[in-house]
Design a protein around this motif. Structure first.
Motif, PDB file in Angstrom:
ATOM      1  N   UNK A 160       0.783  -1.243   0.000  1.00 10.85           N
ATOM      2  CA  UNK A 160       0.000   0.000   0.000  1.00 10.85           C
ATOM      3  C   UNK A 160       0.818   1.299   0.000  1.00 10.85           C
ATOM      4  N   UNK A 161       2.108   1.209   0.318  1.00  8.53           N
ATOM      5  CA  UNK A 161       2.893   2.410   0.582  1.00  8.53           C
ATOM      6  C   UNK A 161       2.957   3.436  -0.538  1.00  8.53           C
ATOM      7  N   UNK A 162       3.233   2.959  -1.755  1.00 10.09           N
ATOM      8  CA  UNK A 162       3.401   3.888  -2.876  1.00 10.09           C
ATOM      9  C   UNK A 162       2.151   4.714  -3.120  1.00 10.09           C
ATOM     10  N   UNK A 163       1.030   4.021  -3.148  1.00  8.73           N
ATOM     11  CA  UNK A 163      -0.237   4.711  -3.404  1.00  8.73           C
ATOM     12  C   UNK A 163      -0.535   5.714  -2.291  1.00  8.73           C
ATOM     13  N   UNK A 164      -0.265   5.287  -1.079  1.00  5.39           N
ATOM     14  CA  UNK A 164      -0.518   6.136   0.091  1.00  5.39           C
ATOM     15  C   UNK A 164       0.335   7.419   0.030  1.00  5.39           C
ATOM     16  N   UNK A 165       1.616   7.238  -0.246  1.00  8.29           N
ATOM     17  CA  UNK A 165       2.529   8.387  -0.286  1.00  8.29           C
ATOM     18  C   UNK A 165       2.138   9.342  -1.425  1.00  8.29           C
ATOM     19  N   UNK A 166       1.820   8.777  -2.605  1.00 12.48           N
ATOM     20  CA  UNK A 166       1.414   9.624  -3.738  1.00 12.48           C
ATOM     21  C   UNK A 166       0.110  10.343  -3.427  1.00 12.48           C
ATOM     22  N   UNK A 167      -0.799   9.668  -2.724  1.00 12.89           N
ATOM     23  CA  UNK A 167      -2.087  10.303  -2.415  1.00 12.89           C
ATOM     24  C   UNK A 167      -1.922  11.455  -1.411  1.00 12.89           C
ATOM     25  N   UNK A 168      -0.816  11.439  -0.690  1.00 12.89           N
ATOM     26  CA  UNK A 168      -0.537  12.558   0.222  1.00 12.89           C
ATOM     27  C   UNK A 168       0.048  13.752  -0.533  1.00 12.89           C
ATOM     28  N   UNK A 169       0.253  13.569  -1.839  1.00 14.47           N
ATOM     29  CA  UNK A 169       0.786  14.661  -2.658  1.00 14.47           C
ATOM     30  C   UNK A 169       2.291  14.749  -2.619  1.00 14.47           C
ATOM     31  N   UNK A 170       2.931  13.693  -2.122  1.00 16.72           N
ATOM     32  CA  UNK A 170       4.399  13.685  -2.051  1.00 16.72           C
ATOM     33  C   UNK A 170       4.958  13.169  -3.382  1.00 16.72           C
ATOM     34  N   UNK A 171       5.910  13.901  -3.930  1.00 14.36           N
ATOM     35  CA  UNK A 171       6.547  13.474  -5.180  1.00 14.36           C
ATOM     36  C   UNK A 171       7.438  12.271  -4.889  1.00 14.36           C
ATOM     37  N   UNK A 172       7.074  11.156  -5.494  1.00 13.90           N
ATOM     38  CA  UNK A 172       7.765   9.908  -5.192  1.00 13.90           C
ATOM     39  C   UNK A 172       8.453   9.379  -6.451  1.00 13.90           C
ATOM     40  N   UNK A 173       9.742   9.156  -6.353  1.00 12.43           N
ATOM     41  CA  UNK A 173      10.509   8.582  -7.460  1.00 12.43           C
ATOM     42  C   UNK A 173      11.098   7.254  -6.988  1.00 12.43           C
TER      43      UNK A 173
END
Ligand code: G4P
Length: 195
Positions: A160-173
């Protein structure tokens, strides 16, 4: 990042419970030439961001963060994990719940090393459920620093982590996103590789 995906396919070992062991090159024995390529790739992806500090978490984030920091020419701060309940004084702290280890722990960073004016890039080796990364983002927010984004070496895309972090508006690479792994055949499918 093709070099990384090739290395994961070559040397990664799939264990029961959807665990990917990469301790021959990433988080026990460390291949520093690979780390340098990874650091340069993070630098390329965050070239537009004026990163002035990298924040990671002990233990296995530290190595990759330090090598990446050479490409950014910035210092590294690592959050400490502690089970102490009475943390007082000049620290930012938050609680992190580890599903894997079934416990809650505190992470702390001294106020001396994080604050207003900092542009912070989070770096870690794995993103699974994302609780550690969320905790680091919380500390950055509490400090008044600006969170530029997060750079992850291996994201487990089926957790679940990637989706969660992206949904918080954090730019994730994430440099390699594992979509699925098969313990029996040893097959690993990365995001972007599906036909
Ligand atoms: P999370 O919510 O922060 O994503 O953590 P989670 O409880 O899901 O995972 C717990 C620990 O296990 C984390 O390290 C994480 O990096 C690691 N991990 C999760 N999945 C895998 C995997 O497939 N392979 C490997 N090798 N590690 C995995 P940690 O507890 O913070 O430990 P460390 O950094 O001190 O090693």
């Amino acid at each position: 990042m093709q070099l990384l995906k090739d290395r994961i396919r070559r040397d990664g070992k799939i264990k029961a419970g959807n665990v990917l062991k990469v301790d021959s090159f990433l988080n026990h024995q460390m291949d520093i030439e690979l780390f340098q390529e990874i650091g340069r790739e993070f630098r390329r992806r965050f070239a537009d961001a004026e990163v002035n500090k990298i924040l990671t978490i002990e233990a296995s984030g530290i190595g990759i963060a330090c090598v990446a920091a050479e490409s950014f020419h910035v210092p590294v701060v690592f959050a400490k994990k502690t089970q102490t309940k009475n943390i007082a004084g000049e620290v930012y702290t938050t609680k992190v719940e580890s599903f894997t280890h079934g416990r809650v722990y505190d992470i702390i960073v001294s106020k001396e090393f994080l604050g207003r004016g900092d542009k912070v890039l989070l770096i870690d080796d794995f993103l699974a459920n994302g609780k550690a990364l969320e905790g680091l983002a919380q500390l950055v927010g509490d400090s008044g620093a600006e969170l530029v984004g997060a750079g992850i070496v291996i994201e487990k895309g089926f957790q679940a982590g990637g989706e969660r972090i992206r949904s918080l508006g954090i730019r994730l690479e994430s440099l390699a996103i594992v979509e699925s792994m098969d313990e029996k055949t040893g097959t690993i499918v990365f995001r972007g590789d599906e036909s």
